[in-house]
Design a protein around this motif. Sequence first.
Motif, PDB file in Angstrom:
ATOM      1  N   LYS A 194       0.813  -1.217   0.000  1.00  0.00           N
ATOM      2  CA  LYS A 194       0.000   0.000   0.000  1.00  0.00           C
ATOM      3  C   LYS A 194       0.848   1.270   0.000  1.00  0.00           C
ATOM      4  N   THR A 195       2.170   1.134   0.214  1.00  0.00           N
ATOM      5  CA  THR A 195       3.065   2.293   0.192  1.00  0.00           C
ATOM      6  C   THR A 195       3.414   2.659  -1.242  1.00  0.00           C
ATOM      7  N   PHE A 196       4.068   3.810  -1.406  1.00  0.00           N
ATOM      8  CA  PHE A 196       4.457   4.256  -2.747  1.00  0.00           C
ATOM      9  C   PHE A 196       5.445   3.285  -3.387  1.00  0.00           C
ATOM     10  N   LYS A 197       6.425   2.837  -2.580  1.00  0.00           N
ATOM     11  CA  LYS A 197       7.419   1.895  -3.093  1.00  0.00           C
ATOM     12  C   LYS A 197       6.765   0.565  -3.456  1.00  0.00           C
ATOM     13  N   GLY A 198       5.803   0.136  -2.647  1.00  0.00           N
ATOM     14  CA  GLY A 198       5.096  -1.098  -2.942  1.00  0.00           C
ATOM     15  C   GLY A 198       4.293  -1.008  -4.229  1.00  0.00           C
ATOM     16  N   LYS A 199       3.654   0.149  -4.443  1.00  0.00           N
ATOM     17  CA  LYS A 199       2.902   0.341  -5.693  1.00  0.00           C
ATOM     18  C   LYS A 199       3.836   0.361  -6.897  1.00  0.00           C
ATOM     19  N   TYR A 200       5.044   0.936  -6.701  1.00  0.00           N
ATOM     20  CA  TYR A 200       6.033   0.950  -7.784  1.00  0.00           C
ATOM     21  C   TYR A 200       6.445  -0.478  -8.158  1.00  0.00           C
ATOM     22  N   PHE A 201       6.719  -1.303  -7.151  1.00  0.00           N
ATOM     23  CA  PHE A 201       7.091  -2.688  -7.427  1.00  0.00           C
ATOM     24  C   PHE A 201       5.908  -3.472  -8.004  1.00  0.00           C
ATOM     25  N   ASN A 202       4.706  -3.117  -7.608  1.00  0.00           N
ATOM     26  CA  ASN A 202       3.528  -3.755  -8.190  1.00  0.00           C
ATOM     27  C   ASN A 202       3.429  -3.456  -9.687  1.00  0.00           C
ATOM     28  N   PHE A 203       3.712  -2.184 -10.057  1.00  0.00           N
ATOM     29  CA  PHE A 203       3.747  -1.819 -11.467  1.00  0.00           C
ATOM     30  C   PHE A 203       4.831  -2.591 -12.210  1.00  0.00           C
ATOM     31  N   LEU A 204       6.015  -2.717 -11.568  1.00  0.00           N
ATOM     32  CA  LEU A 204       7.089  -3.501 -12.178  1.00  0.00           C
ATOM     33  C   LEU A 204       6.667  -4.956 -12.373  1.00  0.00           C
ATOM     34  N   GLY A 205       5.894  -5.469 -11.422  1.00  0.00           N
ATOM     35  CA  GLY A 205       5.415  -6.842 -11.542  1.00  0.00           C
ATOM     36  C   GLY A 205       4.554  -7.037 -12.775  1.00  0.00           C
ATOM     37  N   TYR A 206       3.638  -6.094 -13.045  1.00  0.00           N
ATOM     38  CA  TYR A 206       2.819  -6.174 -14.263  1.00  0.00           C
ATOM     39  C   TYR A 206       3.682  -6.074 -15.516  1.00  0.00           C
ATOM     40  N   PHE A 207       4.691  -5.193 -15.466  1.00  0.00           N
ATOM     41  CA  PHE A 207       5.593  -5.040 -16.617  1.00  0.00           C
ATOM     42  C   PHE A 207       6.353  -6.339 -16.882  1.00  0.00           C
ATOM     43  N   PHE A 208       6.882  -6.940 -15.804  1.00  0.00           N
ATOM     44  CA  PHE A 208       7.649  -8.173 -15.979  1.00  0.00           C
ATOM     45  C   PHE A 208       6.758  -9.348 -16.359  1.00  0.00           C
ATOM     46  N   SER A 209       5.501  -9.317 -15.952  1.00  0.00           N
ATOM     47  CA  SER A 209       4.595 -10.392 -16.373  1.00  0.00           C
ATOM     48  C   SER A 209       4.353 -10.331 -17.875  1.00  0.00           C
ATOM     49  N   ILE A 210       4.220  -9.112 -18.413  1.00  0.00           N
ATOM     50  CA  ILE A 210       4.087  -8.959 -19.871  1.00  0.00           C
ATOM     51  C   ILE A 210       5.368  -9.422 -20.557  1.00  0.00           C
ATOM     52  N   TYR A 211       6.514  -9.036 -19.991  1.00  0.00           N
ATOM     53  CA  TYR A 211       7.795  -9.464 -20.550  1.00  0.00           C
ATOM     54  C   TYR A 211       7.932 -10.986 -20.521  1.00  0.00           C
ATOM     55  N   CYS A 212       7.484 -11.603 -19.421  1.00  0.00           N
ATOM     56  CA  CYS A 212       7.568 -13.056 -19.290  1.00  0.00           C
ATOM     57  C   CYS A 212       6.746 -13.753 -20.378  1.00  0.00           C
ATOM     58  N   VAL A 213       5.506 -13.274 -20.581  1.00  0.00           N
ATOM     59  CA  VAL A 213       4.644 -13.859 -21.614  1.00  0.00           C
ATOM     60  C   VAL A 213       5.274 -13.674 -22.992  1.00  0.00           C
ATOM     61  N   TRP A 214       5.792 -12.468 -23.249  1.00  0.00           N
ATOM     62  CA  TRP A 214       6.436 -12.202 -24.542  1.00  0.00           C
ATOM     63  C   TRP A 214       7.664 -13.088 -24.734  1.00  0.00           C
ATOM     64  N   LYS A 215       8.478 -13.255 -23.686  1.00  0.00           N
ATOM     65  CA  LYS A 215       9.691 -14.065 -23.787  1.00  0.00           C
ATOM     66  C   LYS A 215       9.351 -15.528 -24.034  1.00  0.00           C
ATOM     67  N   ILE A 216       8.333 -16.039 -23.346  1.00  0.00           N
ATOM     68  CA  ILE A 216       7.917 -17.428 -23.562  1.00  0.00           C
ATOM     69  C   ILE A 216       7.396 -17.605 -24.982  1.00  0.00           C
ATOM     70  N   PHE A 217       6.601 -16.623 -25.444  1.00  0.00           N
ATOM     71  CA  PHE A 217       6.064 -16.688 -26.806  1.00  0.00           C
ATOM     72  C   PHE A 217       7.194 -16.680 -27.840  1.00  0.00           C
ATOM     73  N   MET A 218       8.168 -15.771 -27.674  1.00  0.00           N
ATOM     74  CA  MET A 218       9.273 -15.675 -28.628  1.00  0.00           C
ATOM     75  C   MET A 218      10.157 -16.912 -28.586  1.00  0.00           C
TER      76      MET A 218
END
Length: 402
Positions: A226-250
């Motif tokens: 719920k903190t600012f840093k936690g929300k930042y890492f949460n955003f990074l988590g969504y970014f890396f999840s997209i990267y993970c799907v793209w990497k597996i697909f490629m």
Amino acid sequence: MFELIIFEILGVLNSSSRYFHWKINLCVILLILVFMVPFYIGYFIVSNIRLLHKQRLLFSCLLWLTFMYFFWKLGDPFPILSPKHGILSIEQLISRVGVIGVTLMALLSGFGAVNCPYTYMSYFLRNVTDTDILALERRLLQTMDMIISKKKRMAMARRTMFQKGEVHNKPSGFWGMIRSVTTSAPGSENLTLIQQEVDALEELSRQLFLETADLYATKERIEYSKTFKGKYFNFLGYFFSIYCVWKIFMATINIVFDRVGKTDPVTRGIEITVNYLGIQFDVKFWSQHISFILVGIIIVTSIRGLLITLTKFFYAISSSKSSNVIVLLLAQIMGMYFVSSVLLIRMSMPLEYRTIITEVLGELQFNFYHRWFDVIFLVSALSSILFLYLAHKQAPEKHMAP
């Protein structure tokens, strides 16, 4: 070696000087990885065996020769080398070290690509409340009370037996042991059964304590998210999840169509952007500088991730006798990992900067290493997804059970 990659991009030192330092570095690291470290691993293993102390040098040499045999046979199933290279060429050693290192990199990358978004994203956090923690603590306290009560019963029973002289007249032998388990004197407790119940309750208390600590850690993560840093890492988590799907697909596309990229991703991305927007842009100039930053990030993050993983592994299994062997094994793994990083980072560099790395490493089958990385990465990522899915699915049932 990584510094020389940066020098190659920035144009530091003369070309012949960089080539000389490349050769020296490769020869030294291969000497360490193939000859020195394996020999000392064998030496410390033999030193821990008392019967072989007098002949430890001989047995160390035998272990090293065994390692060399399997190390050499490792290259037979893989198309990693041009057939014209001699048996003592530097390419023979790099090609085999590369197979082990690329396999390790792909395993860590596959797990990291899945575990990183799973760890960062608040979506995967279980909903833990104070009521859940209090209920589990109450169960833990009840279990501890039962353990204390049964231990008191055992202590009182032993005192009673001692006062009656039953301890001194305790039957011996096999049949005496059987009789003491199956029968008990009138008015006395069956100590064996009570001890078994205490052991079971102590194991249950350990599990409850670990589950309680896990719930507290999860609650702290919920508050942190719920903190600012936690929300930042949460955003990074969504970014890396997209990267993970793209990497597996490629990786799947590369395996199915037997495809290997010819252009580094930075140059390719800039070219697509420039062509799409239709603007004037110096692709060569900016790809050089962005590649420099990208390679630096890859180097720092890969080394950091490897060291963190290996340090946890070392703390988990090290002991006074095995510490030397484990440290040398970690050094062996790290060395192979770094040599393999050079093989794979080569593809992330613009074409003109790959030339010297290709010359230094020799005529290796670079395409094979990229395909092999994709195969192991895909297997590691899919296995990690399955493992984390099962762990996440069972976790609520385990913690919230009445």
